[in-house]
Write a protein that holds these residues in place. Structure first.
Motif, PDB file in Angstrom:
ATOM      1  N   GLU A  84       0.881  -1.061  -0.032  1.00  0.00           N
ATOM      2  CA  GLU A  84       0.006  -0.064  -0.059  1.00  0.00           C
ATOM      3  C   GLU A  84       0.990   1.247  -0.159  1.00  0.00           C
ATOM      4  O   GLU A  84       1.902   1.337   0.887  1.00  0.00           O
ATOM      5  CB  GLU A  84      -0.938   0.176   1.046  1.00  0.00           C
ATOM      6  CG  GLU A  84      -2.007  -1.039   1.359  1.00  0.00           C
ATOM      7  CD  GLU A  84      -2.901  -0.914   2.426  1.00  0.00           C
ATOM      8  OE1 GLU A  84      -2.622  -0.144   3.209  1.00  0.00           O
ATOM      9  OE2 GLU A  84      -3.625  -1.842   2.440  1.00  0.00           O
ATOM     10  N   THR A  94      -2.605   0.341  -4.304  1.00  0.00           N
ATOM     11  CA  THR A  94      -1.974  -0.917  -3.907  1.00  0.00           C
ATOM     12  C   THR A  94      -1.288  -1.415  -5.327  1.00  0.00           C
ATOM     13  O   THR A  94      -1.823  -1.218  -6.103  1.00  0.00           O
ATOM     14  CB  THR A  94      -3.055  -1.831  -3.316  1.00  0.00           C
ATOM     15  OG1 THR A  94      -3.963  -2.304  -4.335  1.00  0.00           O
ATOM     16  CG2 THR A  94      -3.487  -1.466  -1.893  1.00  0.00           C
ATOM     17  N   SER A 177      -7.677   3.124  -4.716  1.00  0.00           N
ATOM     18  CA  SER A 177      -8.849   2.768  -3.959  1.00  0.00           C
ATOM     19  C   SER A 177     -10.262   2.814  -4.489  1.00  0.00           C
ATOM     20  O   SER A 177     -10.322   3.156  -5.626  1.00  0.00           O
ATOM     21  CB  SER A 177      -8.916   3.942  -2.804  1.00  0.00           C
ATOM     22  OG  SER A 177      -9.213   5.039  -3.103  1.00  0.00           O
ATOM     23  N   GLN A 178     -11.138   2.179  -3.802  1.00  0.00           N
ATOM     24  CA  GLN A 178     -12.563   2.101  -4.449  1.00  0.00           C
ATOM     25  C   GLN A 178     -13.059   3.391  -4.867  1.00  0.00           C
ATOM     26  O   GLN A 178     -13.604   3.521  -5.991  1.00  0.00           O
ATOM     27  CB  GLN A 178     -13.402   1.256  -3.576  1.00  0.00           C
ATOM     28  CG  GLN A 178     -14.928   0.892  -4.041  1.00  0.00           C
ATOM     29  CD  GLN A 178     -14.746  -0.151  -5.270  1.00  0.00           C
ATOM     30  OE1 GLN A 178     -13.642  -0.965  -5.171  1.00  0.00           O
ATOM     31  NE2 GLN A 178     -15.714  -0.253  -6.115  1.00  0.00           N
TER      32      GLN A 178
END
Length: 364
Positions: A84, A94, A177-178
């Motif tokens: 990360e 990531t 990230s989402q």
């Protein structure tokens, strides 16, 4: 009987000792011989002291006091665990990678580092995080080759001291990230909609231009066609007018001449010996001859000139054919003209004789 027991015991002891010696010899030989595979090298220590490298094949070493450490000399693949990291523009991502390495110097790999695989793995993890943290998010997603080259460059110097060469580094995945992925998807959708709108507008503009160009060409062609039609219609009217004028003139002249000749014929058939002839008899006969021979009629010093036509118009209205027809008519009418002239001359002579007789009677 008592002497046999000690003898049996001593025989059994010798057998055990011999067996132990045999086992010890086998173990000693086993400890002395080392078989090294073709792709391996082994580091040898005796009493903890480094003695050298065992090459592929059969090697003999001091038994019981030696230890060997095997090094695989082939290219090895090592996975870098997922890491990360935070990019320069504060976007969490990531990433993981694969490192391809090879032991170039087994002595350095044995003496300079405790476990070269673990050392290279840890160094690759920290380098991967550092490289990603020094780049923008878009660069981490688009510049994989640059990331690979920078990680390999960072690993080269320390691994050279360990006798290890990093042959290649490949970053497998870099995942935002989402929340960032959702924002990127929205941005991508908006960009695609914008491009679609632009392409649609360009298509409509091009269609309008093509339609306008087509209308322009159609109007030009239509105007040219109307112009040519008007020109041809005007030329046709002019030709028709000229032909009608010629026909009317010809028919008028012919009617006058025919009427006059009929009158002469009627006079000639009469019983009277005295005839009153018009003064224009010679002119009438001459005009009739000129009419039949196709020449223009001269009246009061004016000549009726026919209008000339170009080759295309002549072919259109068939003037050449008309000339041929008129030529045939003229040939057929040549004998008639001569007969008319003879008749006119006879009438004139007869009139003269009659007038002389009358004058003679009066004198008597």
């Amino acid at each position: 009987m008592y002497d046999l027991v000690p003898l049996q015991v001593s025989t059994l002891g010798f057998a055990i000792v011999g067996l132990l010696v045999l086992v010890l010899a086998i173990v000693t030989v086993w400890q002395m011989v080392r078989f090294v595979d073709a792709y391996d090298k082994q580091a040898l220590t005796v009493f903890g002291e480094y003695r050298g490298l065992l090459e592929p094949g059969i090697n003999f070493i001091p038994p019981f006091v030696s230890r060997t450490y095997t090094f695989d000399m082939r290219t090895q693949t090592m996975d870098v665990p997922r890491q990360e990291a935070i990019t320069r523009d504060n976007s969490p991502v990531t990433a993981d990678a694969v490192v391809y390495l090879r032991v170039m110097d087994a002595k350095k790999a044995f003496l300079e580092v405790e476990d070269y695989k673990t050392a290279v793995s840890n160094l690759a993890q920290t380098t991967l995080r550092a490289v990603i943290g020094d780049m923008e998010l878009d660069d981490t997603l688009n510049k994989r080759q640059e990331i690979n080259a920078r990680i390999r460059k960072e690993l080269d110097e320390p691994t050279d001291e360990w006798g290890i060469r990093v042959e290649s580094v490949e970053v497998r995945e870099v995942n935002p990230s989402q929340e960032v992925q959702q924002a990127m998807e929205q941005q991508t959708g908006a960009e695609r909609r914008r491009r679609a709108t632009i392409l649609e507008a360009q298509g409509e503009r091009r269609s309008a231009v093509e339609n306008a160009e087509g209308d322009k060409q159609s109007n030009i062609i239509r105007a040219q066609g109307e112009k040519q039609s008007q020109i041809l219609e005007a030329q046709g009217d002019a030709i028709s007018t000229v032909l009608r004028a010629k026909s009317a003139e010809s028919m008028g002249e012919r009617a006058i001449i025919d009427k006059g000749m009929d009158t002469l014929e009627a006079i000639g058939r009469g019983e009277s010996t005295t005839f009153v002839l018009p003064q224009e008899l010679t002119s009438l006969v001459g005009r009739y001859g000129k009419h039949l021979t196709g020449s223009d009629v001269a009246t009061n010093g004016h000549r009726l000139d026919s209008q000339g036509f170009d080759a295309e118009t002549r072919e259109l209205i068939g003037l050449d054919d008309i000339k041929e027809i008129l030529g045939e008519i003229d040939k057929a009418a040549e004998m008639d003209v001569e007969e008319l002239e003879q008749q006119a001359k006879a009438v004139k002579d007869g009139t003269t004789n009659s007038e002389g007789a009358d004058h003679a009677g009066d004198g008597a």
